[in-house]
Design a protein around this motif. Structure first.
Motif, PDB file in Angstrom:
ATOM      1  N   SER A  62       0.800  -1.224   0.000  1.00 21.64           N
ATOM      2  CA  SER A  62       0.000   0.000   0.000  1.00 21.64           C
ATOM      3  C   SER A  62       0.830   1.270   0.000  1.00 21.64           C
ATOM      4  CB  SER A  62      -0.945   0.000   1.209  1.00 21.64           C
ATOM      5  OG  SER A  62      -0.211  -0.047   2.414  1.00 21.64           O
ATOM      6  N   GLY A  63       2.142   1.147  -0.258  1.00 22.36           N
ATOM      7  CA  GLY A  63       2.947   2.343  -0.447  1.00 22.36           C
ATOM      8  C   GLY A  63       3.971   2.658   0.609  1.00 22.36           C
ATOM      9  N   PHE A  64       4.177   1.772   1.586  1.00 20.10           N
ATOM     10  CA  PHE A  64       5.212   1.998   2.603  1.00 20.10           C
ATOM     11  C   PHE A  64       6.557   2.180   1.910  1.00 20.10           C
ATOM     12  CE2 PHE A  64       8.285   0.671   5.817  1.00 20.10           C
ATOM     13  CZ  PHE A  64       7.820   1.310   6.959  1.00 20.10           C
ATOM     14  N   SER A  65       7.342   3.135   2.368  1.00 25.98           N
ATOM     15  CA  SER A  65       8.599   3.470   1.711  1.00 25.98           C
ATOM     16  C   SER A  65       9.545   2.273   1.663  1.00 25.98           C
ATOM     17  CB  SER A  65       9.280   4.622   2.462  1.00 25.98           C
ATOM     18  OG  SER A  65      10.620   4.779   2.043  1.00 25.98           O
ATOM     19  N   ILE A  66       9.983   1.915   0.459  1.00 29.87           N
ATOM     20  CA  ILE A  66      10.929   0.817   0.317  1.00 29.87           C
ATOM     21  C   ILE A  66      12.251   1.170   0.976  1.00 29.87           C
ATOM     22  CG2 ILE A  66      12.319  -0.457  -1.356  1.00 29.87           C
ATOM     23  CD1 ILE A  66       9.955  -0.523  -3.203  1.00 29.87           C
ATOM     24  N   SER A  67      12.725   2.382   0.779  1.00 28.09           N
ATOM     25  CA  SER A  67      14.002   2.775   1.381  1.00 28.09           C
ATOM     26  C   SER A  67      13.913   2.765   2.900  1.00 28.09           C
ATOM     27  CB  SER A  67      14.426   4.155   0.881  1.00 28.09           C
ATOM     28  OG  SER A  67      13.433   5.120   1.143  1.00 28.09           O
ATOM     29  N   PHE A 122      11.935   0.837   4.699  1.00 30.62           N
ATOM     30  CA  PHE A 122      11.919  -0.578   5.076  1.00 30.62           C
ATOM     31  C   PHE A 122      13.329  -1.155   5.054  1.00 30.62           C
ATOM     32  CE2 PHE A 122      11.964  -4.866   3.086  1.00 30.62           C
ATOM     33  CZ  PHE A 122      11.527  -5.593   4.174  1.00 30.62           C
ATOM     34  N   LEU A 123      14.093  -0.900   3.977  1.00 28.82           N
ATOM     35  CA  LEU A 123      15.424  -1.472   3.864  1.00 28.82           C
ATOM     36  C   LEU A 123      16.378  -0.892   4.898  1.00 28.82           C
ATOM     37  CD1 LEU A 123      15.779  -1.670  -0.020  1.00 28.82           C
ATOM     38  CD2 LEU A 123      15.274  -3.528   1.585  1.00 28.82           C
ATOM     39  N   TRP A 124      16.240   0.404   5.207  1.00 26.56           N
ATOM     40  CA  TRP A 124      17.087   0.969   6.245  1.00 26.56           C
ATOM     41  C   TRP A 124      16.754   0.396   7.619  1.00 26.56           C
ATOM     42  CZ3 TRP A 124      21.594   2.880   5.711  1.00 26.56           C
ATOM     43  CH2 TRP A 124      21.941   3.628   4.590  1.00 26.56           C
ATOM     44  N   LEU A 125      15.491   0.138   7.862  1.00 28.15           N
ATOM     45  CA  LEU A 125      15.105  -0.509   9.117  1.00 28.15           C
ATOM     46  C   LEU A 125      15.746  -1.888   9.230  1.00 28.15           C
ATOM     47  CD1 LEU A 125      11.325   0.426   9.382  1.00 28.15           C
ATOM     48  CD2 LEU A 125      13.032   0.853  11.156  1.00 28.15           C
ATOM     49  N   LEU A 175      16.967 -10.895   0.139  1.00 29.01           N
ATOM     50  CA  LEU A 175      15.558 -11.276   0.213  1.00 29.01           C
ATOM     51  C   LEU A 175      14.686 -10.082   0.580  1.00 29.01           C
ATOM     52  CD1 LEU A 175      15.929 -14.700   2.059  1.00 29.01           C
ATOM     53  CD2 LEU A 175      15.428 -14.338  -0.362  1.00 29.01           C
ATOM     54  N   TYR A 176      15.170  -9.216   1.452  1.00 27.88           N
ATOM     55  CA  TYR A 176      14.397  -8.021   1.818  1.00 27.88           C
ATOM     56  C   TYR A 176      14.185  -7.128   0.603  1.00 27.88           C
ATOM     57  CZ  TYR A 176      15.666  -9.333   6.623  1.00 27.88           C
ATOM     58  OH  TYR A 176      15.854  -9.989   7.809  1.00 27.88           O
ATOM     59  N   VAL A 177      15.244  -6.990  -0.217  1.00 34.19           N
ATOM     60  CA  VAL A 177      15.110  -6.177  -1.434  1.00 34.19           C
ATOM     61  C   VAL A 177      14.076  -6.806  -2.372  1.00 34.19           C
ATOM     62  CG1 VAL A 177      16.305  -5.349  -3.493  1.00 34.19           C
ATOM     63  CG2 VAL A 177      17.463  -5.275  -1.266  1.00 34.19           C
ATOM     64  N   LEU A 178      14.185  -8.104  -2.589  1.00 34.20           N
ATOM     65  CA  LEU A 178      13.233  -8.788  -3.476  1.00 34.20           C
ATOM     66  C   LEU A 178      11.812  -8.710  -2.929  1.00 34.20           C
ATOM     67  CD1 LEU A 178      15.305 -11.997  -4.355  1.00 34.20           C
ATOM     68  CD2 LEU A 178      14.965  -9.955  -5.765  1.00 34.20           C
ATOM     69  N   ALA A 179      11.678  -8.848  -1.611  1.00 39.78           N
ATOM     70  CA  ALA A 179      10.349  -8.779  -0.996  1.00 39.78           C
ATOM     71  C   ALA A 179       9.731  -7.404  -1.188  1.00 39.78           C
ATOM     72  CB  ALA A 179      10.439  -9.126   0.489  1.00 39.78           C
ATOM     73  N   PHE A 181      14.797   5.429  11.706  1.00 37.40           N
ATOM     74  CA  PHE A 181      14.065   5.145  10.481  1.00 37.40           C
ATOM     75  C   PHE A 181      12.592   4.851  10.726  1.00 37.40           C
ATOM     76  CE2 PHE A 181      18.466   3.482   9.864  1.00 37.40           C
ATOM     77  CZ  PHE A 181      18.912   4.536   9.093  1.00 37.40           C
ATOM     78  N   GLY A 182      12.156   4.997  11.955  1.00 38.48           N
ATOM     79  CA  GLY A 182      10.749   4.766  12.258  1.00 38.48           C
ATOM     80  C   GLY A 182       9.844   5.825  11.699  1.00 38.48           C
ATOM     81  N   GLN A 183      10.403   7.002  11.458  1.00 40.82           N
ATOM     82  CA  GLN A 183       9.680   8.074  10.790  1.00 40.82           C
ATOM     83  C   GLN A 183      10.086   8.134   9.341  1.00 40.82           C
ATOM     84  OE1 GLN A 183       7.307   9.695  12.445  1.00 40.82           O
ATOM     85  NE2 GLN A 183       7.811   8.429  14.215  1.00 40.82           N
ATOM     86  N   GLN A 184       9.291   8.785   8.536  1.00 43.23           N
ATOM     87  CA  GLN A 184       9.559   8.862   7.108  1.00 43.23           C
ATOM     88  C   GLN A 184      10.926   9.492   6.848  1.00 43.23           C
ATOM     89  OE1 GLN A 184       7.514   7.653   4.653  1.00 43.23           O
ATOM     90  NE2 GLN A 184       9.216   8.049   3.274  1.00 43.23           N
TER      91      GLN A 184
END
Length: 378
Positions: free
Chosen positions: A72-77, A79-82, A158-162, A369-372
């Motif tokens: 639904s649009g959560f930031s990929i960057s 997510f990956l930084w988290l 795997l995180y990147v592919l996911a 990274f919990g905030q945008q």
């Protein structure tokens, strides 16, 4: 090694934490070399397969925590930084510890030097790959720095592919993961199989994909199991895993049994799940990542200490040379006791690494990274 805490959605699967801890303990047992006792009987010959349980657990927990959000649009960057902030600090710490130890050994024992002032088989030229967590998916010149970290490298891939899969395919991404998992398991079982880096990636994708499938299946219809039925199924899944580990260690059989066990553990209806909720198993889960990351270093230094002291004490516990090949020797009871003692030392050493590095790094990751993220793009 994704934990059972769903950072993205506040979810919690404590039984999965315990499973991860037990799997890490099995890997530690497997990596302590011995030619007598349980190891001589082949008891732990296939325990390295427990790494594949990590991949199944990760697929399930990432799907539960982030699948819908990424769709639904959560930031990929973001997510990956988290994820990077969760796993990299302890990994980087262990690289420093290993590099310093090998440098110190080279300075103390010039006869053991292999690369400049450094002792050991690891090539300093591979350090940049290791720092960037590419060592499990990109060819290196020598052995992987801190060998278990290859699976962490695969996890990051795997995180990147996911993230890309859920962004591009939305809720349909589970079908792509399932197709990839089944194709890879079939190729591993009936085709020529995989070697080297291809094996690393295939194992990761297969396990992760089955974990995503388990989450999808439970989301569609959670089974209504009573205590007796759930317990029987849990015991059957554990027995199947034990049989696979004691037999061939077949990847497909192990992954499918692991997926069934993860599903039952997530449902948390049987007596096995209840037992895994007890404090010792939960504690093991909390230090499992630290245990996994420190154990190779602790095992190596344990044998170095044995090489120095056992002759002076009039003991012969191991065939050990400083910085060389090591193995615990018989009689069988002695090898087993020594192996358990080294495992206990690994657990003790993991505690400060978990409390002083891993857990603060996790908190830092969430704060940072919990905030945008600024200019995060995706």
């Amino acid at each position: 090694m994704q934990d059972g805490r769903g950072e993205g959605a506040g979810l919690r699967y404590p039984v999965l934490d315990a499973l991860r801890g037990l799997a890490a303990l099995g890997v530690v047992f497997h990596h302590i070399p011995a030619n007598a006792g349980l190891s001589a009987a082949g008891f732990d010959a296939n325990f390295g397969r427990m790494v594949d349980l990590f991949f199944v657990l990760s697929g399930f927990v990432i799907a539960a925590s982030y699948g819908a959000k990424l769709s639904s649009g959560f930031s990929i960057s973001r997510f990956l930084w988290l994820r990077w902030g969760r796993v990299w600090p302890l990994h980087a710490t262990m690289l420093v510890v290993l590099a310093v130890a090998m440098l110190a050994l080279g300075l103390a024992r010039p006869d053991l030097r292999t690369h400049g002032l450094m002792a050991g088989a690891n090539d300093p030229a591979d350090l940049p790959l290791a720092v960037l967590l590419l060592q499990g998916i990109v060819p290196s010149r020598g052995p992987t720095w801190n060998h278990p970290s290859w699976s962490i490298s695969v996890e990051m891939l795997l995180y990147v592919l996911a993230a890309l899969g859920w962004r591009l395919l939305g809720d349909r991404a589970w079908g792509a993961w399932l197709g990839a998992a089944l194709a890879l398991l079939a190729f591993a079982g009936f085709g020529p199989g995989f070697d080297g880096l291809a094996s690393n990636i295939a194992r990761g994708v297969a396990g992760f994909g089955l974990g995503v499938l388990v989450h999808r299946a439970l989301g569609q219809s959670r089974p209504r199991l009573n205590l007796h039925a759930a317990t029987a199924l849990e015991l059957a899944a554990l027995a199947t895993l034990a049989w696979v580990l004691s037999a061939s260690g077949n990847l497909a059989a192990f992954d499918l049994a692991a997926a069934a066990l993860v599903a039952l553990a997530a449902v948390q209806r049987g007596l096995v799940s209840r037992a895994l909720m007890f404090a010792p198993f939960q504690w093991l889960g909390t230090i499992s990542y630290a245990l996994y990351m420190v154990h190779i270093f602790v095992i190596g230094r344990s044998f170095d200490i044995l090489a120095l002291v056992q002759d002076r004490l009039g003991l012969t516990i191991a065939q050990a040379t400083i910085g060389g090949e090591d193995v615990l020797i018989g009689p069988g009871w002695q090898a087993d006791i020594a192996k358990l003692a080294i495992m206990a030392l690994c657990l003790v050493i993991a505690i400060p690494f978990a409390k002083l590095i891993e857990q603060p790094a996790r908190a830092w990751s969430r704060r940072t990274f919990g905030q945008q993220l600024p200019n995060a793009g995706n």
